[in-house]
Design a protein around this motif. Structure first.
Motif, PDB file in Angstrom:
ATOM      1  N   GLY A 195       0.820  -1.211   0.000  1.00 53.50           N
ATOM      2  CA  GLY A 195       0.000   0.000   0.000  1.00 53.50           C
ATOM      3  C   GLY A 195       0.852   1.258   0.000  1.00 53.50           C
ATOM      4  O   GLY A 195       0.573   2.212  -0.735  1.00 53.50           O
ATOM      5  N   LYS A 196       1.895   1.262   0.820  1.00 55.41           N
ATOM      6  CA  LYS A 196       2.791   2.412   0.879  1.00 55.41           C
ATOM      7  C   LYS A 196       3.515   2.593  -0.455  1.00 55.41           C
ATOM      8  O   LYS A 196       3.706   3.720  -0.925  1.00 55.41           O
ATOM      9  CB  LYS A 196       3.800   2.229   2.012  1.00 55.41           C
ATOM     10  CG  LYS A 196       4.665   3.457   2.272  1.00 55.41           C
ATOM     11  CD  LYS A 196       5.741   3.193   3.318  1.00 55.41           C
ATOM     12  CE  LYS A 196       5.164   3.018   4.696  1.00 55.41           C
ATOM     13  NZ  LYS A 196       6.250   2.949   5.733  1.00 55.41           N
ATOM     14  N   ALA A 197       3.896   1.470  -1.076  1.00 55.40           N
ATOM     15  CA  ALA A 197       4.611   1.535  -2.353  1.00 55.40           C
ATOM     16  C   ALA A 197       3.716   2.075  -3.464  1.00 55.40           C
ATOM     17  O   ALA A 197       4.120   2.966  -4.222  1.00 55.40           O
ATOM     18  CB  ALA A 197       5.144   0.157  -2.728  1.00 55.40           C
TER      19      ALA A 197
ATOM     20  N   ASN B 274       1.775   6.547  -7.154  1.00 54.91           N
ATOM     21  CA  ASN B 274       0.653   7.441  -7.468  1.00 54.91           C
ATOM     22  C   ASN B 274       1.011   8.902  -7.226  1.00 54.91           C
ATOM     23  O   ASN B 274       0.596   9.790  -7.981  1.00 54.91           O
ATOM     24  CB  ASN B 274      -0.560   7.047  -6.626  1.00 54.91           C
ATOM     25  CG  ASN B 274      -1.788   7.876  -6.949  1.00 54.91           C
ATOM     26  OD1 ASN B 274      -2.333   7.804  -8.041  1.00 54.91           O
ATOM     27  ND2 ASN B 274      -2.227   8.677  -5.985  1.00 54.91           N
ATOM     28  N   ASP B 275       1.788   9.153  -6.180  1.00 53.70           N
ATOM     29  CA  ASP B 275       2.147  10.533  -5.814  1.00 53.70           C
ATOM     30  C   ASP B 275       2.930  11.239  -6.919  1.00 53.70           C
ATOM     31  O   ASP B 275       2.926  12.478  -6.985  1.00 53.70           O
ATOM     32  CB  ASP B 275       2.973  10.542  -4.525  1.00 53.70           C
ATOM     33  CG  ASP B 275       2.128  10.227  -3.298  1.00 53.70           C
ATOM     34  OD1 ASP B 275       0.884  10.283  -3.399  1.00 53.70           O
ATOM     35  OD2 ASP B 275       2.720   9.915  -2.235  1.00 53.70           O
ATOM     36  N   VAL B 276       3.624  10.466  -7.761  1.00 52.28           N
ATOM     37  CA  VAL B 276       4.425  11.091  -8.825  1.00 52.28           C
ATOM     38  C   VAL B 276       3.891  10.718 -10.212  1.00 52.28           C
ATOM     39  O   VAL B 276       4.605  10.811 -11.215  1.00 52.28           O
ATOM     40  CB  VAL B 276       5.924  10.715  -8.687  1.00 52.28           C
ATOM     41  CG1 VAL B 276       6.543  11.411  -7.488  1.00 52.28           C
ATOM     42  CG2 VAL B 276       6.116   9.214  -8.606  1.00 52.28           C
TER      43      VAL B 276
ATOM     44  N   GLY C 184      10.616   5.890 -18.587  1.00 51.80           N
ATOM     45  CA  GLY C 184      10.643   7.338 -18.408  1.00 51.80           C
ATOM     46  C   GLY C 184      10.293   7.800 -17.009  1.00 51.80           C
ATOM     47  O   GLY C 184      10.653   8.908 -16.611  1.00 51.80           O
ATOM     48  N   GLY C 185       9.595   6.974 -16.243  1.00 53.47           N
ATOM     49  CA  GLY C 185       9.216   7.364 -14.881  1.00 53.47           C
ATOM     50  C   GLY C 185      10.112   6.792 -13.807  1.00 53.47           C
ATOM     51  O   GLY C 185       9.811   6.922 -12.616  1.00 53.47           O
ATOM     52  N   LEU C 186      11.247   6.177 -14.213  1.00 53.28           N
ATOM     53  CA  LEU C 186      12.081   5.454 -13.254  1.00 53.28           C
ATOM     54  C   LEU C 186      12.611   6.338 -12.137  1.00 53.28           C
ATOM     55  O   LEU C 186      12.435   6.040 -10.952  1.00 53.28           O
ATOM     56  CB  LEU C 186      13.244   4.780 -13.988  1.00 53.28           C
ATOM     57  CG  LEU C 186      14.215   3.964 -13.122  1.00 53.28           C
ATOM     58  CD1 LEU C 186      13.502   2.829 -12.427  1.00 53.28           C
ATOM     59  CD2 LEU C 186      15.376   3.432 -13.966  1.00 53.28           C
ATOM     60  N   ASP C 187      13.269   7.448 -12.487  1.00 54.47           N
ATOM     61  CA  ASP C 187      13.918   8.272 -11.466  1.00 54.47           C
ATOM     62  C   ASP C 187      12.921   8.830 -10.461  1.00 54.47           C
ATOM     63  O   ASP C 187      13.131   8.748  -9.246  1.00 54.47           O
ATOM     64  CB  ASP C 187      14.703   9.418 -12.119  1.00 54.47           C
ATOM     65  CG  ASP C 187      16.004   8.949 -12.753  1.00 54.47           C
ATOM     66  OD1 ASP C 187      16.223   7.723 -12.811  1.00 54.47           O
ATOM     67  OD2 ASP C 187      16.791   9.799 -13.184  1.00 54.47           O
ATOM     68  N   ARG C 188      11.828   9.402 -10.944  1.00 53.19           N
ATOM     69  CA  ARG C 188      10.892  10.013  -9.994  1.00 53.19           C
ATOM     70  C   ARG C 188      10.168   8.951  -9.155  1.00 53.19           C
ATOM     71  O   ARG C 188       9.830   9.207  -7.994  1.00 53.19           O
ATOM     72  CB  ARG C 188       9.912  10.940 -10.698  1.00 53.19           C
ATOM     73  CG  ARG C 188       8.935  10.353 -11.672  1.00 53.19           C
ATOM     74  CD  ARG C 188       8.054  11.483 -12.229  1.00 53.19           C
ATOM     75  NE  ARG C 188       6.935  10.987 -13.017  1.00 53.19           N
ATOM     76  CZ  ARG C 188       6.983  10.711 -14.301  1.00 53.19           C
ATOM     77  NH1 ARG C 188       8.133  10.897 -14.961  1.00 53.19           N
ATOM     78  NH2 ARG C 188       5.914  10.263 -14.942  1.00 53.19           N
ATOM     79  N   ALA C 189       9.976   7.742  -9.700  1.00 56.06           N
ATOM     80  CA  ALA C 189       9.372   6.673  -8.913  1.00 56.06           C
ATOM     81  C   ALA C 189      10.307   6.235  -7.789  1.00 56.06           C
ATOM     82  O   ALA C 189       9.876   6.061  -6.637  1.00 56.06           O
ATOM     83  CB  ALA C 189       9.031   5.489  -9.810  1.00 56.06           C
ATOM     84  N   VAL C 190      11.588   6.068  -8.106  1.00 57.51           N
ATOM     85  CA  VAL C 190      12.563   5.664  -7.091  1.00 57.51           C
ATOM     86  C   VAL C 190      12.685   6.738  -6.013  1.00 57.51           C
ATOM     87  O   VAL C 190      12.749   6.435  -4.812  1.00 57.51           O
ATOM     88  CB  VAL C 190      13.937   5.372  -7.744  1.00 57.51           C
ATOM     89  CG1 VAL C 190      15.017   5.211  -6.681  1.00 57.51           C
ATOM     90  CG2 VAL C 190      13.854   4.128  -8.621  1.00 57.51           C
ATOM     91  N   GLN C 191      12.729   7.989  -6.417  1.00 68.37           N
ATOM     92  CA  GLN C 191      12.812   9.085  -5.445  1.00 68.37           C
ATOM     93  C   GLN C 191      11.599   9.109  -4.528  1.00 68.37           C
ATOM     94  O   GLN C 191      11.715   9.345  -3.318  1.00 68.37           O
ATOM     95  CB  GLN C 191      12.951  10.417  -6.190  1.00 68.37           C
ATOM     96  CG  GLN C 191      14.307  10.585  -6.875  1.00 68.37           C
ATOM     97  CD  GLN C 191      14.296  11.631  -7.964  1.00 68.37           C
ATOM     98  OE1 GLN C 191      13.279  12.268  -8.235  1.00 68.37           O
ATOM     99  NE2 GLN C 191      15.430  11.817  -8.641  1.00 68.37           N
ATOM    100  N   SER C 192      10.415   8.840  -5.084  1.00 72.98           N
ATOM    101  CA  SER C 192       9.203   8.833  -4.270  1.00 72.98           C
ATOM    102  C   SER C 192       9.196   7.638  -3.307  1.00 72.98           C
ATOM    103  O   SER C 192       8.786   7.763  -2.145  1.00 72.98           O
ATOM    104  CB  SER C 192       7.974   8.787  -5.182  1.00 72.98           C
ATOM    105  OG  SER C 192       6.783   8.871  -4.423  1.00 72.98           O
TER     106      SER C 192
END
Length: 449
Positions: free
Chosen positions: A401-403, A408-410, A433-441
């Motif tokens: 759920g947290k993951a 979703n947040d990004v 294309g969403g890898l970096d922002r997903a990992v950061q989130s």
């Protein structure tokens, strides 16, 4: 007894070699040393192994290789001159390379034999430098050490008889310097492990001599919980289990070759990752188990360069042998797969893009359509995989759920999720294309204070 492995960055130059010698001299228990080929001295440099591959390709092609040979020799000459050593070891090095070129038939083993000259050269230089520094030291060729491997060029596997032979090294009193990356087949041919295989050698030797500790020196103070090129100054990981490190290594962590820990794991030898440039830092310990396993996420691994092969057929789940026949097609085309989550009518197979070029793609799709009579088959490229890693994580409520909230947040859509096949990891497939922002989130969700 400790077995110590020094990576390419640790032996890239004379100044780095001096650090290596100092580290060895600082602990009398560091008796067996495994070394890589000289790595990059700076971001624009070329690894010695790549120079040797270029040389081997020219030798195999029958083209003029003298300039390529000079570039290899120059790398080692820079180290020898910087260490103020005489030229005897350099001449021996050059002679060894020329002997390989002149004595080998043009075949797959030629490439292996030339690639191995990088590690072999480092070991020759380091052993001689330790002797000139006043230590009792000896170069030990992998054949002399007893490293027997399968006769598979570029992808050797260690054979069981190596362990008993390596144990005999305990009877020697010198500091033993062994080149990593290669062994010898039962027929006596030099054969290399896969790229990055010096880590494998270190682990094999540690297991064979039944070391108290296997230290792996690299250029970072410890393993980070996430890729530091994606997240600025991420947290260190102090302790990992073998299973956790294996998952992290496989899924994109570059500190360790993903096969490297298996021999140490089997003998339950603890491993410590340390920094050649900061040897007093505690590093990261990798152990069989730790008492404080509470199912928390210890790391986030990520990698791109994947594709998804998606197959759909009504009532697939009732068709006996469907999955086997699908995977058989991939095997026939020499394609290995990474993951294969499935449903009642659908099956996805995750494959590294490097495994399937456009020609293979057309052939595989045609075979699936004709032989399996599917309703639909499609391939989606430019995929990335993210893994949350932690022992016992699947027994902890709220992780998924947290993951998913972090994605979703990004605004990153989860194309696929694979949970339950491993008690150590949870895998998500997304568009690259969403890898970096997903990992950061995800880092913010699981590690931010």
């Amino acid at each position: 007894m400790k077995v110590v492995k020094f990576g390419g960055s640790s032996v890239a130059s004379a100044s780095q070699m001096k650090k290596v010698a100092s580290i060895i001299h600082s602990d009398a228990e560091r008796k067996v040393i495994v070394v890589s080929a000289p790595g990059k001295r700076d971001a624009n440099d070329i690894k010695t192994t790549d120079l040797l591959i270029d040389l081997a390709e020219k030798v195999i092609d029958g083209s003029d290789y003298n300039q390529a040979l000079s570039r290899v020799v120059q790398r080692f000459e820079d180290i020898v001159v910087g260490l103020e050593m005489d030229n005897d070891v350099l001449e021996q090095l050059k002679e060894n390379i020329i002997n390989v070129i002149e004595s080998h038939q043009i075949d797959a083993w030629t490439m292996d034999a030339l690639k191995a000259c990088g590690e072999d050269g480092t070991a020759l230089i380091l052993a001689e430098y330790l002797k000139q520094s006043g230590s009792e030291a000896a170069y030990v060729n992998p054949k002399e050490a007893g490293i027997v491997v399968s006769d598979e060029p570029g992808k050797a596997q260690v054979l069981p008889e190596s362990m008993e032979r390596l144990y005999q090294l305990r009877n020697r009193n010198e500091i033993l310097v062994i080149p990593g990356f290669f062994g010898f087949s039962e027929e006596g041919r030099l054969v290399t492990f896969s790229r990055g295989g010096s880590d494998i050698t270190g682990s094999i030797v540690a297991a064979g001599v039944e070391a108290e500790l296997y230290e792996n020196f690299t250029d970072v103070d410890s393993v980070y919980c996430v890729n530091p090129t994606i997240v600025n100054q991420p947290k260190n990981i102090n302790v990992l289990t073998y299973k956790e490190m294996r998952e992290l290594s496989y899924a994109g962590f570059s500190v360790f070759h993903d096969e490297a820990l298996i021999p140490a794991f089997k003998k339950r030898i603890p491993v410590c990752i340390k920094n050649t440039n900061n040897p007093d830092a505690p590093g990261t310990m990798i152990v069989a188990e730790r008492p404080d396993q509470q199912g928390e996420v210890v790391g986030i691994a990520s990698d791109d360069g994947f594709l998804t092969l998606f197959v759909s057929k009504y009532l697939m789940n009732r068709e006996l042998g469907f999955g086997r026949r699908l995977l058989q097609i991939l095997e026939d085309e020499h394609i290995s797969f990474e993951h294969a989550p499935s449903g009642i009518d659908d099956m996805s197979v995750i494959i590294r893009e490097s495994q399937m070029n456009e020609h293979k793609e057309r052939k595989v799709v045609a075979r699936i359509e004709n032989e399996l009579e599917v309703d639909m088959v499609s391939i989606e490229r430019n995929m990335a995989m993210i893994m949350l890693v932690g022992e016992g994580m699947n027994r902890t409520i709220g992780i998924s759920g947290k993951a998913t909230k972090a994605f979703n947040d990004v605004d990153v859509n989860i194309e696929m999720i694979n949970q339950g096949s491993s008690e150590v990891s949870m895998m998500f497939g997304i568009k690259a294309g969403g890898l970096d922002r997903a990992v950061q989130s995800l880092y913010k969700a699981f590690f931010a204070i």
